[in-house]
Design a protein around this motif. Structure first.
Motif, PDB file in Angstrom:
ATOM      1  N   ASP A   1     -22.658  35.659  29.933  1.00 47.61           N
ATOM      2  CA  ASP A   1     -22.705  36.734  30.924  1.00 47.61           C
ATOM      3  C   ASP A   1     -23.068  38.032  30.233  1.00 47.61           C
TER       4      ASP A   1
ATOM      5  N   SER B   1     -19.069  35.529  26.448  1.00 39.73           N
ATOM      6  CA  SER B   1     -18.740  36.701  27.259  1.00 39.73           C
ATOM      7  C   SER B   1     -19.557  37.918  26.844  1.00 39.73           C
TER       8      SER B   1
ATOM      9  N   HIS C   1     -17.022  38.293  34.868  1.00 36.03           N
ATOM     10  CA  HIS C   1     -16.266  38.811  33.716  1.00 36.03           C
ATOM     11  C   HIS C   1     -15.513  40.072  34.132  1.00 36.03           C
TER      12      HIS C   1
ATOM     13  N   MET D   1     -25.501  35.056  33.440  1.00 37.62           N
ATOM     14  CA  MET D   1     -24.874  35.504  34.682  1.00 37.62           C
ATOM     15  C   MET D   1     -24.521  36.986  34.545  1.00 37.62           C
TER      16      MET D   1
ATOM     17  N   LYS E   1     -28.313  34.929  39.634  1.00 39.03           N
ATOM     18  CA  LYS E   1     -27.504  35.220  38.452  1.00 39.03           C
ATOM     19  C   LYS E   1     -26.117  35.743  38.808  1.00 39.03           C
TER      20      LYS E   1
ATOM     21  N   SER F   1     -23.347  31.475  38.988  1.00 44.28           N
ATOM     22  CA  SER F   1     -21.966  31.812  38.637  1.00 44.28           C
ATOM     23  C   SER F   1     -20.985  30.827  39.252  1.00 44.28           C
TER      24      SER F   1
ATOM     25  N   GLY G   1     -21.741  39.958  34.839  1.00 34.57           N
ATOM     26  CA  GLY G   1     -20.316  40.287  34.861  1.00 34.57           C
ATOM     27  C   GLY G   1     -20.141  41.736  34.494  1.00 34.57           C
TER      28      GLY G   1
END
Length: 496
Positions: free
Chosen positions: A289, A257, A72, A370, A412, A417, A372
């Motif tokens: 994320d 997100s 991200h 994940m 992660k 990802s 970001g």
């Protein structure tokens, strides 16, 4: 036996990393191994001590992982403005997913009068492109230090088709025009669609508009719909429900997100939202994320300040002297309310202290989460997540707090990802994968960036390799800029 070995491992390679503790990105435990690189690929993993190599690195006492993937980012423009990308390379990031929150460098036609979040992006006017193909060409002609996977921003599509008249739903003809632009962009290698439904540029976009555009993704393998949901505060549960409904109706993979629950009234609601995500994952592909901080950062907006205990103004166009100051202090000096000060300062950027640490940790622990950064490069006094996200996860959360194992943390930010964003040739240390690698000291790795001095490199990163070329070693960035625009590839989906 010698013939079998020759088929599997060459007699020599360009670069050999010996004696490493290899964390391969799959989530499995570390193992002692050597890793050989030839050109831009990993050509050997195992006991390779007799292999001839032009360059040999003794990694005894260090961990070797796939290069970290920042899923991200808003790096679309930074890749061209500051191609060395020191804020990513110094923390081991070798690939960024750009074009998030509905804004992307392509396809986008810059116009006057566009609302937030367009006015918080440095380089928007100088480095925007009407096609993804043109953006890819610019990256190819002036390679950055890291790879980029580009999402197409929904708000960018709206602005290109609708101009500044964004305070309404798109009509059928406009949706068709946006769908055609998106289809072309995906055909030119874009990674999917992103939305920023919490911003004025997309607030009036209804569910049907998003579903219609997200449905275009079904024509293109390895793509995903990533959404900054419509609200992360008081109506966060409804906003998550809308996002999950969008993914289900469009029948496409979904990524939530920078998932969070903002404002004291909403602390703990991650228990509800994560349960909703778990239920949705039984029927379709859903991931999320998260960044490892209790403070967010975005445009300075009245609708965001109410949920925050404290707000730092990081920059202001009409009042540049206010950069780095607390919003409440500015309001007190001016003798106005917090909201009135916000209006006077805009366009501006801010850091909002609006989250609960328990929620942050709970979200990070989720198996579909994940990492970001959501960093904003090019702004004055940026949020420290721009420089410190990945070492902070590995050092503070994995090593010190033991929130998850080191192998899980690496997964992660690598294997998981890569799987979710259609990068089948990256994210793992295995023969045939691209040689994006990071060598780090698990005992020393730590973020140094903070809210007072946010542009400080982390410690503990030893060497970073991008497509087989050393980009960072022994505390110094090299002149190598081997990053690439990553086109669509068959996806390796699943949580691995």
């Amino acid at each position: 036996m010698r013939e079998t070995r020759k088929k599997l491992i060459p007699e020599e390679c360009d670069f050999l990393i010996c004696n490493a503790s290899v964390i391969d990105g799959t989530g499995g435990p570390a193992r002692h191994a050597d890793v050989a690189i030839a050109g831009d690929q990993i050509v050997g993993v195992g006991d390779l001590q007799d292999l001839r190599a032009e360059t040999v690195v003794d990694a005894a006492g260090l961990c070797l992982a796939p290069g970290f993937i920042d899923v991200h980012t808003h790096d679309d423009w930074a890749l061209l403005r500051t191609p060395d990308m020191p804020f990513k390379i110094t923390q081991g990031v070798t690939t960024v997913v750009a074009g998030n929150c509905g804004i992307s460098a392509a396809p986008f036609r810059m116009q006057e009068g566009l609302p937030d979040p367009f006015n918080v992006v440095p380089g928007l006017k100088e480095f925007s492109f009407e096609t993804v193909g043109a953006y890819c060409q610019a990256i190819t002609e002036s390679p950055p230090a890291v790879n980029v996977r580009l999402l197409v921003g929904h708000s960018a599509l709206r602005a290109t088709v609708m101009g500044p008249d964004l305070n309404r739903p798109a009509n059928a003809d406009e949706i068709n025009q946006m769908a055609d632009l998106l289809d072309l962009a995906l055909g030119e290698g874009a990674a999917g669609l992103s939305s920023g439904l919490d911003y004025p540029a997309a607030l009036e976009a209804p569910l049907d508009e998003i579903v219609a555009l997200a449905g275009v993704l079904r024509r293109h393998k390895g793509t995903v719909y990533a959404t900054h949901i419509r609200d992360e505060g008081d109506t966060v549960v409804d906003a998550v429900k809308e996002a999950l409904t969008t993914g289900q109706q469009a029948e496409v993979p979904l990524v939530l997100s920078h998932h969070k629950c903002c404002g004291h009234r909403n602390f703990g609601k991650s228990k509800i939202t994560l349960a909703m995500i778990d239920e949705a994952r039984r029927a379709g592909e859903v991931a999320l994320d998260v960044y490892p901080y209790v403070a967010s950062s975005s445009a300075l907006m009245e609708r965001f300040i109410g949920a925050a205990k404290d707000v730092i103004v990081i920059w202001s166009a009409p009042h540049p002297d206010c950069g780095g100051r607390m919003l409440d202090d500015i309001a007190a000096d001016w003798g106005v309310t917090r909201e009135e000060a916000c209006t006077r300062l805009k366009p501006a950027g801010a850091v909002y202290f609006d989250m609960d640490e328990d929620d942050v940790q709970r979200i990070m622990q989720h198996p579909a989460a994940m990492i970001g950064s959501d960093g904003l490069p090019g702004t004055e006094k940026p949020h420290p997540r721009l420089w410190g996200t990945f070492p902070r996860v590995l050092g503070h959360y994995a090593r010190d707090l033991k929130l998850f194992s080191l192998a899980q943390a690496v997964h992660k930010m690598t294997g998981l990802s890569a799987a979710k964003f259609g990068m089948s040739d990256r994210g793992e240390i295995a023969v045939g994968k691209k040689a994006d690698l990071v060598l780090f000291d698990a005992d020393e790795i730590a973020d140094h960036a903070d809210f007072d001095t946010p542009e400080r490199p982390s410690k503990g990163i030893h060497t970073v390799v991008v497509n087989g070329q050393v980009a960072f070693t022994n505390g110094l960035q090299t002149s190598g800029r081997a990053g690439r625009f990553l086109d669509n590839q068959p996806n390796l989906r699943g949580d691995q």
